[in-house]
Design a protein around this motif. Structure first.
Motif, PDB file in Angstrom:
ATOM      1  N   TRP A 169       0.831  -1.197   0.000  1.00 39.56           N
ATOM      2  CA  TRP A 169       0.000   0.000   0.000  1.00 39.56           C
ATOM      3  C   TRP A 169       0.870   1.253   0.000  1.00 39.56           C
ATOM      4  O   TRP A 169       0.613   2.196  -0.756  1.00 39.56           O
ATOM      5  CB  TRP A 169      -0.928  -0.008   1.219  1.00 39.56           C
TER       6      TRP A 169
ATOM      7  N   HIS B 246      -4.773   9.511   4.841  1.00 43.31           N
ATOM      8  CA  HIS B 246      -5.071   8.369   3.974  1.00 43.31           C
ATOM      9  C   HIS B 246      -4.799   7.081   4.742  1.00 43.31           C
ATOM     10  O   HIS B 246      -3.793   6.972   5.443  1.00 43.31           O
ATOM     11  CB  HIS B 246      -4.231   8.428   2.701  1.00 43.31           C
TER      12      HIS B 246
ATOM     13  N   ARG C  44      -6.182   0.374   2.561  1.00 39.58           N
ATOM     14  CA  ARG C  44      -7.460  -0.169   2.127  1.00 39.58           C
ATOM     15  C   ARG C  44      -7.416  -1.694   2.121  1.00 39.58           C
ATOM     16  O   ARG C  44      -6.371  -2.304   1.898  1.00 39.58           O
ATOM     17  CB  ARG C  44      -7.831   0.333   0.724  1.00 39.58           C
ATOM     18  N   THR C  45      -8.561  -2.266   2.412  1.00 38.44           N
ATOM     19  CA  THR C  45      -8.749  -3.709   2.278  1.00 38.44           C
ATOM     20  C   THR C  45      -9.950  -3.915   1.380  1.00 38.44           C
ATOM     21  O   THR C  45     -11.028  -3.380   1.639  1.00 38.44           O
ATOM     22  CB  THR C  45      -8.995  -4.366   3.649  1.00 38.44           C
ATOM     23  N   ASP C  46      -9.778  -4.658   0.313  1.00 38.89           N
ATOM     24  CA  ASP C  46     -10.852  -4.862  -0.658  1.00 38.89           C
ATOM     25  C   ASP C  46     -11.609  -6.149  -0.351  1.00 38.89           C
ATOM     26  O   ASP C  46     -11.019  -7.235  -0.342  1.00 38.89           O
ATOM     27  CB  ASP C  46     -10.273  -4.946  -2.071  1.00 38.89           C
TER      28      ASP C  46
END
Length: 325
Positions: A152, A184, A187-189
């Motif tokens: 990331w 910011h 993120r984890t999708d």
């Protein structure tokens, strides 16, 4: 389901100590005074041991180790194990002495190994997919967390609001824009992966570029505004035209390739005719229990099993053993 947390990357006794991330001075002191550092190069952890013998372990270095001088950003605080502070550092700026085959590095399963002349003897940077089942649960969680966060940072170095270079903060769990002040976060999708059955058959598919003969469960990203159940039904229909009725949650798996949470579900098919979307998958087929037993035994003439360590393998194995409930 029973045994839901025994899936690879399913967790250990890592205390993530989120409150400590805000104290940069204390983190720096903990790193300097006995902190242990896991090292990554282009997402590949530095490990010792022979994967062919089924036993690898993460190498942990001290903060003053010379190979960490190649790190372009600070240490990521992963948490504590039995009071010991654990960090991760990325040295992707380092250039291996041997030529790097970029096609292999970006392949589905990178078989290459990189040796750092300053690393402990017997250690190497290895693709996590290739060694994940040889790690302890503790090392697997650390490696997955370090890889997901490291990747990331590598891909989110600039503020998405104003475009200015951002800086790592909060122990590596945030990036802060020095210009507009935007924060910011990693993120984890969410991804649904589904065991779709119709009687004693299970629906398997394969994506282009996979190893020859490899089949696995269907999977796809959850879209904004969508429930898990709706995502299962939509993805299965889009890829195979098979309609799904009841959907139940089974288990989940953090999947750091690059940063997904695989949400394992079971779905009951209410239709069986398959019409694949070639833009989504290369092939799909119904497989009986007896055929799947052949697959797991390595005796099927056409199908190779999903990779051991992946949640697809875990769900299929437990379906065969009738341990889903």
């Amino acid at each position: 389901m029973r045994l839901a947390e025994t899936v690879t990357f399913g967790g250990s006794d890592l205390d993530r100590c989120a409150a400590e991330r805000k104290d940069a001075a204390t983190l720096a002191r903990n790193l300097a005074e006995g902190g242990q550092v896991i090292v990554l190069w282009r997402g590949k952890p530095l490990v010792a041991g022979d994967p062919a013998k089924g036993a690898c372990r993460l190498v942990r270095l001290g903060a003053e180790d010379p190979i960490l001088r190649d790190a372009e950003e600070g240490a990521i605080f992963l948490g504590r194990i039995e009071g010991q502070a654990i960090f991760a550092m990325d040295i992707s700026g380092w250039t291996p002495p041997e030529p790097v085959d970029e096609a292999q590095i970006g392949a589905f399963l990178d078989p290459t190994v990189q040796l750092h002349p300053g690393a402990p003897e017997g250690s190497a940077f290895r693709e996590l997919r290739a060694i994940m089942t040889t790690l302890t649960a503790r090392d697997a969680e650390l490696a997955a967390t370090a890889r997901a966060l490291g990747n990331w940072h590598l891909s989110h170095g600039f503020c998405s609001r104003c475009g200015v270079a951002s800086a790592m903060t909060e122990g590596g769990w945030q990036r802060l824009c020095p210009d507009c002040g935007a924060h910011h976060f990693p993120r984890t999708d969410p991804v649904v992966i589904m065991l779709i059955t119709r009687g004693e058959r299970v629906l398997l598919g394969r994506s282009p570029g996979w190893p020859e003969g490899m089949f696995s469960l269907l999977a796809g990203f959850v879209e904004p505004g969508e429930t898990i159940e709706a995502a299962v039904r939509r993805e299965v229909f889009e890829e195979t035209a098979v309609r799904v009725g009841r959907v139940d949650y089974l288990a989940n798996q953090p999947w750091p390739f690059p940063a997904s949470l695989m949400i394992g579900c079971r779905g009951e098919a209410i239709s069986e005719e398959i019409a694949i979307d070639p833009a989504e998958i290369e092939a799909a087929r119904w497989v009986t229990r007896s055929e799947l037993l052949q697959v797991f035994a390595g005796e099927h003439p056409e199908i190779r099993p999903a990779r051991r360590g992946a949640i697809a393998h875990f769900l299929l194995e437990n379906w065969l053993a009738d341990r889903l409930d």
